[in-house]
Design a protein around this motif. Structure first.
Motif, short mmCIF file in Angstrom:
data_model
loop_
_atom_site.label_atom_id
_atom_site.label_comp_id
_atom_site.label_asym_id
_atom_site.label_seq_id
_atom_site.Cartn_x
_atom_site.Cartn_y
_atom_site.Cartn_z
N PHE A 200 0.84 -1.21 0.00
CA PHE A 200 0.00 0.00 0.00
C PHE A 200 0.87 1.25 0.00
N ALA A 201 1.90 1.22 0.85
CA ALA A 201 2.74 2.40 1.05
C ALA A 201 3.80 2.57 -0.03
N GLY A 202 3.91 1.60 -0.94
CA GLY A 202 4.92 1.71 -1.99
C GLY A 202 6.32 1.32 -1.53
N GLN A 203 6.43 0.71 -0.34
CA GLN A 203 7.74 0.29 0.15
C GLN A 203 8.23 -0.95 -0.61
N ILE A 204 7.29 -1.71 -1.12
CA ILE A 204 7.59 -2.89 -1.93
C ILE A 204 6.54 -2.92 -3.04
N PRO A 205 6.94 -3.24 -4.27
CA PRO A 205 5.99 -3.09 -5.37
C PRO A 205 4.90 -4.15 -5.45
N MET A 206 5.15 -5.33 -4.91
CA MET A 206 4.17 -6.42 -5.12
C MET A 206 4.32 -7.48 -4.05
N MET A 207 3.33 -8.38 -4.06
CA MET A 207 3.32 -9.45 -3.06
C MET A 207 2.53 -10.64 -3.57
N PHE A 208 3.00 -11.85 -3.25
CA PHE A 208 2.21 -13.06 -3.45
C PHE A 208 1.54 -13.39 -2.13
N ASN A 209 0.22 -13.48 -2.14
CA ASN A 209 -0.51 -13.84 -0.92
C ASN A 209 -1.78 -14.58 -1.30
N VAL A 210 -2.30 -15.39 -0.37
CA VAL A 210 -3.49 -16.18 -0.70
C VAL A 210 -4.66 -15.26 -1.05
N ILE A 211 -5.49 -15.73 -1.96
CA ILE A 211 -6.59 -14.92 -2.49
C ILE A 211 -7.49 -14.42 -1.37
N SER A 212 -7.84 -15.30 -0.44
CA SER A 212 -8.76 -14.90 0.63
C SER A 212 -8.20 -13.77 1.48
N SER A 213 -6.88 -13.65 1.55
CA SER A 213 -6.26 -12.61 2.38
C SER A 213 -6.11 -11.27 1.67
N VAL A 214 -6.24 -11.25 0.36
CA VAL A 214 -6.06 -9.98 -0.38
C VAL A 214 -7.36 -9.41 -0.89
N MET A 215 -8.46 -10.16 -0.76
CA MET A 215 -9.71 -9.72 -1.39
C MET A 215 -10.19 -8.36 -0.92
N SER A 216 -10.13 -8.09 0.38
CA SER A 216 -10.62 -6.79 0.86
C SER A 216 -9.76 -5.65 0.30
N SER A 217 -8.46 -5.90 0.15
CA SER A 217 -7.57 -4.87 -0.40
C SER A 217 -7.82 -4.67 -1.89
N VAL A 218 -8.13 -5.75 -2.59
CA VAL A 218 -8.47 -5.64 -4.02
C VAL A 218 -9.77 -4.87 -4.18
N GLU A 219 -10.78 -5.23 -3.40
CA GLU A 219 -12.08 -4.57 -3.49
C GLU A 219 -11.99 -3.10 -3.09
N GLY A 220 -11.06 -2.79 -2.19
CA GLY A 220 -10.89 -1.39 -1.77
C GLY A 220 -9.98 -0.59 -2.69
N GLY A 221 -9.47 -1.22 -3.75
CA GLY A 221 -8.62 -0.52 -4.70
C GLY A 221 -7.21 -0.26 -4.19
N LYS A 222 -6.82 -0.91 -3.12
CA LYS A 222 -5.49 -0.68 -2.56
C LYS A 222 -4.39 -1.44 -3.29
N VAL A 223 -4.78 -2.56 -3.93
CA VAL A 223 -3.83 -3.34 -4.72
C VAL A 223 -4.50 -3.78 -6.01
N SER A 224 -3.66 -4.12 -7.00
CA SER A 224 -4.17 -4.60 -8.28
C SER A 224 -3.71 -6.04 -8.49
N PRO A 225 -4.64 -6.96 -8.72
CA PRO A 225 -4.24 -8.36 -8.94
C PRO A 225 -3.80 -8.58 -10.39
N LEU A 226 -2.64 -9.20 -10.57
CA LEU A 226 -2.15 -9.47 -11.92
C LEU A 226 -2.45 -10.89 -12.38
N VAL A 227 -2.39 -11.84 -11.44
CA VAL A 227 -2.49 -13.24 -11.83
C VAL A 227 -2.77 -14.08 -10.59
N VAL A 228 -3.34 -15.29 -10.79
CA VAL A 228 -3.55 -16.24 -9.70
C VAL A 228 -2.86 -17.55 -10.02
#
Length: 328
Positions: A200-228
């Motif tokens: 979120f803060a731009g300290q690291i450009p990306m992350m691999f994390n389980v789908i269930s753990s990133v969904m709220s951030s995706v829905e809130g527009g805080k991160v962009s999903p590239l691939v699963v």
């Protein structure tokens, strides 16, 4: 005439007797617990494995006629609790939940105090969920091919985060690197939340994390999903391609949870526990709750789960050696 009648009566009585004996034998073979059951969770309360265990326990207890007590036994990254499960009396009254690391630990944990195949009686895989690669929305690469092109232009300079060494996100990143032939830097965090905060803060450009753990951030527009990393697109991210669709093969990775008991429990106990677990896992309320998080309910057979664990040990063993993965 009377002789024939007596013979007929004899065979009828014999047939009825055999039927009763067979019926009695069948009933005798159905295992019934004689005391409360322990469902051991090798991780702290509040995590995914703990949540799943506590969702399963009430319905399973009702079906078996004995309460199922969830017990958190933490330590050693799950090793302590898992050893407690597998070293318990093999009477069917103790079983526990294990995660993907159960299979990878063989090749990661020095002097592992148990054999995940020989010391266990797998009951069923409960759920599985794919991993998502998410980026900061301002990151210039908007697709996986664009990201890989950047990584090839600047080898060893682009970082990706994960929830920790030797977990599904770490494996996903390293498998992608090997398959795509790119050099990226792994940054392990103590859990998914700190890593996402840095994305979120731009300290690291990306992350691999389980789908269930990133969904709220995706829905809130805080991160962009590239691939699963799942074999098929996620129901909750239907517009996001799989790794294979994006052109990178051999990166089918899941975070999964399953139930195992100590090796040597009575076959009747394995059969009964699996039968009742399958019913609980397929209840509509449980399936819908998992679906909303992008988590797939599996509920496979003990034989299928056993074969899967063996294949995961082999598969991750190869990846660990090829990518030189360690817990340090």
């Amino acid at each position: 005439m009377n002789g024939r009648k007596h013979k007929a009566d004899f065979w009828i009585a014999a047939a009825l007797g055999a039927a009763v004996m067979f019926s009695g034998s069948a009933f005798a073979q159905e295992w019934t617990p004689s005391k409360p059951l322990r469902l051991v969770v090798p991780y702290p309360a509040g995590g995914t494995s703990d949540t799943i265990a506590r969702l399963i326990a009430p319905g399973l207890g009702d079906a078996l006629g004995q309460p199922v007590v969830v017990e958190n036994k933490t330590g050693g990254g799950g090793v302590t609790g898992t050893e407690a499960i597998l070293r318990s009396p093999a009477d069917g009254h103790t079983f526990g939940i294990v995660a993907s690391s159960y299979a990878s630990s063989v090749n990661l944990v020095p002097d592992l105090p148990f054999d995940p195949v020989k010391d266990a009686q797998p009951l069923t895989m409960v759920t599985r969920v794919g991993v998502a690669l998410v980026t900061n929305p301002d990151y210039p690469a908007k697709t996986l091919p664009e990201l890989l092109a950047l990584a090839k232009e600047k080898p060893g300079t682009i970082a990706y985060g994960s929830a920790g060494n030797g977990l599904s996100g770490h494996f996903s990143g390293e498998a992608m690197k090997l398959s795509a032939g790119v050099d990226m830097v792994h940054v392990p965090y103590r859990g998914g939340a700190p890593g996402l905060n840095d994305v979120f803060a731009g300290q690291i450009p990306m992350m691999f994390n389980v789908i269930s753990s990133v969904m709220s951030s995706v829905e809130g527009g805080k991160v962009s999903p590239l691939v699963v990393t799942s074999a098929e697109r996620s129901k909750v991210l239907p517009d996001v391609p799989t790794m294979a669709e994006a052109g990178v093969a051999n990166v089918e990775i899941y975070e999964w949870y399953g139930l195992v008991a100590p090796a040597g429990i009575p076959p009747e106990a394995t059969k009964r526990l699996h039968a009742e677990l399958e019913k609980v896992l397929k209840e509509q309320a449980f399936v819908e709750r998992m679906d909303k998080q992008g988590i797939e309910v599996v509920a496979n057979s003990p034989e299928e789960f056993t074969a899967f664990i063996t294949s995961e040990i082999d598969r991750f063993g190869t990846l660990i050696k090829s990518a030189n993965i360690s817990l340090d």
